[in-house]
Design an enzyme around this catalytic site. Structure first.
Site, short mmCIF file in Angstrom:
data_model
loop_
_atom_site.label_atom_id
_atom_site.label_comp_id
_atom_site.label_asym_id
_atom_site.label_seq_id
_atom_site.Cartn_x
_atom_site.Cartn_y
_atom_site.Cartn_z
N TYR A 1 39.77 31.88 42.33
CA TYR A 1 39.91 31.76 43.67
C TYR A 1 38.86 32.28 44.52
CZ TYR A 1 40.57 36.86 44.38
OH TYR A 1 40.43 38.25 44.35
N LYS B 1 36.20 35.65 39.42
CA LYS B 1 37.28 35.83 40.43
C LYS B 1 38.42 35.10 40.11
CE LYS B 1 36.96 36.42 45.38
NZ LYS B 1 37.38 37.80 45.73
N GLU C 1 33.95 49.38 40.21
CA GLU C 1 33.94 48.99 41.74
C GLU C 1 35.39 49.36 42.10
OE1 GLU C 1 34.32 44.42 41.70
OE2 GLU C 1 35.55 44.45 39.79
N LEU D 1 33.06 42.35 40.04
CA LEU D 1 32.90 40.90 40.75
C LEU D 1 31.60 41.39 41.53
CD1 LEU D 1 34.01 38.23 41.50
CD2 LEU D 1 34.77 39.29 43.51
#
Ligand SMILES: Cc1ncc(COP(=O)(O)O)c(C=O)c1O
Length: 290
Positions: free
Chosen positions: A34, A148, A180, A204
């Protein structure tokens, strides 16, 4: 009546009229990828970079990208005709509908493509001025976080750790180093230098992360990309979060303890101002962002 127009496999139709097969591999296996593109007054911020990342996600999961970046941009602009103002455009691509449940990746299956919009609210004045609370957790996700992926269970569970603590994000660590947050990238400031985690498979690589890198360079803020230990995060002068929806936010408490002096720091204020200035130039002649 307002119609919430979405895009589904080549057609524009109301979101609640979309029907997806139970044998869609996205539903069965979370087999898909996505993107979320922020849009300000009808102008996508770094739309092309988002679709380039979508291409990289497709490549990583061995899935054909059903559209070129130009085609994706054209569909996005058509969808935005139904959604003026500030929007998040959500793009969801799965490996498609299979006749029976089978892990083996099928050949030649048409993708399922769905896109819809929801209003994009910039971070509240309060969160910008006072910063936000975060907690820490072990990064228990898989090792392809650069994809993603729509399989977001690890991120969902990580986010819940902060929900349960009344915080806005969970900053994660793998083998003692910061990766992250559950739906954002994280930065640390120490001694006037901004530190960012390595751009590898463990995070990401945010389009906003990359924008902050560029803004730091243009605004002559020192930024270093390198592994950041847990001890460095806990002793940081400042900690920030970044994402397309959070923009850049200061983290003022971590696990209930103040970060630095417990207020958004001077480096954050500078970066926040650079970001707002960049955003305000979107859609103007001198803009480079669309
Ligand atoms: C896990 C994760 N990391 C980082 C980000 C930030 O990415 P971007 O700046 O492209 O929004 C996101 C955004 O959704 C995310 O889910």
């Amino acid at each position: 009546m307002t119609s919430d127009i979405a895009y589904f496999n080549g057609k524009f139709l109301p979101l609640d009229e979309i029907r997806i097969s139970p044998l869609d591999r996205g539903f069965i296996f979370g087999d898909g990828i996505y993107e979320v593109v922020p849009v300000y007054n009808g102008v996508p911020l770094h739309g092309r970079e988002h679709f380039d990342r979508l291409q990289r996600s497709c490549d990583e999961i061995l899935m054909k990208n059903p559209h070129t970046t130009d085609e994706w941009m054209a569909i996005t602009m058509d969808l935005l005709k139904h959604h003026p103002g500030n929007q998040s455009v959500y793009i969801h691509v799965t490996r498609g509908v299979q006749s029976k449940r089978d892990h083996v990746i099928p050949k030649g299956l048409p993708n399922t493509v769905m896109m819809f919009c929801y209003p994009l609210a910039s971070p509240s004045k309060e969160s910008v001025e006072n910063g936000v609370a975060c907690v820490t957790a072990e990064d228990f996700r898989w090792k392809k976080n650069h994809v993603k992926s729509i399989s977001l269970l690890g991120n969902v569970l990580a986010r819940q750790v902060s929900v349960d603590a009344g915080a806005v994000e969970t900053i994660m660590f793998r083998d003692g180093f910061m990766t992250e947050a559950s739906a954002s990238n994280a930065f640390v400031v120490k001694g006037g230098t901004v530190l960012a985690a390595p751009q590898d498979n463990l995070i990401l690589l945010g389009i906003t992360y990359q924008l902050l890198e560029k803004l730091a360079k243009d605004g002559t803020l020192k930024l270093e990309v390198r592994p950041i230990s847990r001890a460095e995060v806990l002793a940081a002068d400042e900690v920030w979060l970044s994402s397309s929806t959070k923009e850049v936010l200061a983290v003022t408490t971590l696990d209930g303890k103040p970060v630095g002096n417990g207020q958004p720091g001077p480096m954050f204020r500078k970066m926040h101002a650079l970001y707002q200035d960049y955003k305000s130039r979107l859609g103007r002649k001198d803009a480079v962002a669309a």
